[in-house]
Enzyme design. Structure first.
Site, PDB file in Angstrom:
ATOM      1  N   TYR A  43      -0.685   5.413  -1.797  1.00 52.42           N
ATOM      2  CA  TYR A  43      -0.518   5.336  -0.335  1.00 52.42           C
ATOM      3  C   TYR A  43      -0.150   6.700   0.255  1.00 52.42           C
ATOM      4  O   TYR A  43      -0.143   6.871   1.473  1.00 52.42           O
ATOM      5  CB  TYR A  43       0.571   4.314   0.060  1.00 52.42           C
ATOM      6  CG  TYR A  43       0.325   2.885  -0.375  1.00 52.42           C
ATOM      7  CD1 TYR A  43      -0.904   2.473  -0.884  1.00 52.42           C
ATOM      8  CD2 TYR A  43       1.327   1.926  -0.266  1.00 52.42           C
ATOM      9  CE1 TYR A  43      -1.102   1.168  -1.300  1.00 52.42           C
ATOM     10  CE2 TYR A  43       1.130   0.608  -0.669  1.00 52.42           C
ATOM     11  CZ  TYR A  43      -0.086   0.243  -1.189  1.00 52.42           C
ATOM     12  OH  TYR A  43      -0.285  -1.061  -1.589  1.00 52.42           O
ATOM     13  N   HIS A 106      -0.711  -0.621 -10.657  1.00 52.53           N
ATOM     14  CA  HIS A 106      -1.325  -1.071  -9.399  1.00 52.53           C
ATOM     15  C   HIS A 106      -2.468  -2.092  -9.617  1.00 52.53           C
ATOM     16  O   HIS A 106      -2.528  -3.107  -8.920  1.00 52.53           O
ATOM     17  CB  HIS A 106      -1.830   0.146  -8.624  1.00 52.53           C
ATOM     18  CG  HIS A 106      -1.925  -0.057  -7.158  1.00 52.53           C
ATOM     19  ND1 HIS A 106      -1.585   0.899  -6.239  1.00 52.53           N
ATOM     20  CD2 HIS A 106      -2.316  -1.129  -6.416  1.00 52.53           C
ATOM     21  CE1 HIS A 106      -1.771   0.434  -5.019  1.00 52.53           C
ATOM     22  NE2 HIS A 106      -2.212  -0.796  -5.099  1.00 52.53           N
TER      23      HIS A 106
END
Ligand SMILES: NC(=O)C1=CN([C@@H]2O[C@H](COP(=O)(O)OP(=O)(O)OC[C@H]3O[C@@H](n4cnc5c(N)ncnc54)[C@H](OP(=O)(O)O)[C@@H]3O)[C@@H](O)[C@H]2O)C=CC1
Ligand SMILES: O=C(O)C(=O)[C@@H](O)[C@H](O)C(=O)CO
Length: 276
Positions: A43, A106
């Site tokens: 991010y 992730h």
């Protein structure tokens, strides 16, 4: 933080929060009561998230040890050495808040076939005190079983796609059966057509709440921790207040019935999807 991880009913997502101004949204979230904050290496906001958390602690909105700040290692840094470097990089970006509370893989990226080596790196990172708890995201039962078989260590958390269009009920039941806490990503369907669905509207109206609150209350009723993202303090407070909305079993079932096999927002099936 106690030895075992405890998650609050609702957390804060931060995908697409960028820059110092957006970091203020993390501070406002903690000020209105959030205690679980999500982030990820990918991010590119771990620094401003940590800055926002540190500011909230400095301003007295929460004690650092009450907070569960999360990040995740992306596929491009999988493998024992690369994953450890990624955790060290995340920890450096998040230096103002000390050890990261929860660190996840992730995506499993099964074709890459490096998630077990990556898991071993997370176990090492935890032993070194870089992170307090470790977990996974988007893992299917077969991926979790392999982690357990090959490392003997189960994840504390599995963060998965779940919303009424894709309830993911079997994965949630599997996680619970293994003592793994489930978090729901895109829990309000990224604020798309889900929030105008007539069934959602009817449940919301019955409780005098907003459609987003009705959907978030559905997650809570299912024992899942949703992590809605909002940069607006008003919507952050609205979303958090959903933890106090108690749906009937019939309402939960009606929302779950909105699910459909192709209901994933972007078709990201962890059995085949690879994200670097
Ligand atoms: N592990 C993974 O693979 C993934 C993890 N995630 C994590 O999950 C988090 C949440 O998922 P995300 O994809 O952001 O989607 P969400 O379902 O949380 O929706 C976010 C969107 O909804 C809007 N919104 C927030 N609250 C309300 C409300 N009460 N009423 C109407 N609209 C609202 C937000 O706008 P505004 O900000 O203007 O309020 C934003 O546009 C991410 O931010 C990220 O941290 C997400 C995807 C994948
Ligand atoms: O946001 C995340 O955490 C992701 O893993 C992304 O895949 C996200 O779901 C996305 O849509 C990126 O295009």
């Amino acid at each position: 933080m106690s030895k075992n991880l405890h998650l609050p009913a609702i957390g804060l997502g931060t995908y697409n929060l960028r820059g110092r101004e957006d970091g203020r949204a993390v501070t406002s979230a903690i000020a209105v009561g959030y205690r679980l904050i999500d982030s990820a290496f990918s991010y590119e906001n771990e620094g401003i998230v940590a800055e926002g958390v540190a500011r909230a602690v400095d301003e007295g909105h929460a004690a650092r040890e009450e907070l569960v700040v999360t990040s995740k290692v992306p596929g491009r840094h999988f493998g024992r050495d690369r994953a450890l470097w990624a955790v060290e990089e995340s920890a450096a970006r998040m230096r103002p808040i000390g050890p990261i509370d929860l660190y996840l893989i992730h995506w499993p990226n099964p074709a890459q076939d490096l998630y077990v080596d990556t898991w071993r790196a997370l176990i090492e990172a935890r032993e070194q005190g870089l992170v307090r708890h470790i977990g996974v995201s988007n893992f299917l039962p077969e991926h979790i079983a392999r982690l357990e078989d090959e490392s003997g260590v189960l994840p504390a958390v599995n963060q998965i796609e779940s919303h009424p269009r894709f309830p993911n009920t079997e994965q949630i039941a599997y996680d619970a059966s293994r003592g793994i806490l489930t978090e729901a990503w895109s829990p309000i369907g990224r604020s798309g057509e889900l929030l105008t669905d007539p069934v959602v509207a009817a449940v919301a109206q019955a409780h005098g709440v907003t459609p987003a609150q009705a959907v978030l209350a559905w997650h809570v009723a299912r024992g899942v921790t949703p992590i809605p993202k909002s940069s607006s303090p008003q919507r952050q407070a609205e979303n958090l207040a959903a933890a106090d909305v108690v749906l009937t079993a019939e309402e939960v079932a009606a929302l779950t019935a909105l699910g459909r096999p192709d209901g994933r927002l972007k078709g990201q099936d962890p059995a085949v999807y690879e994200e670097m």
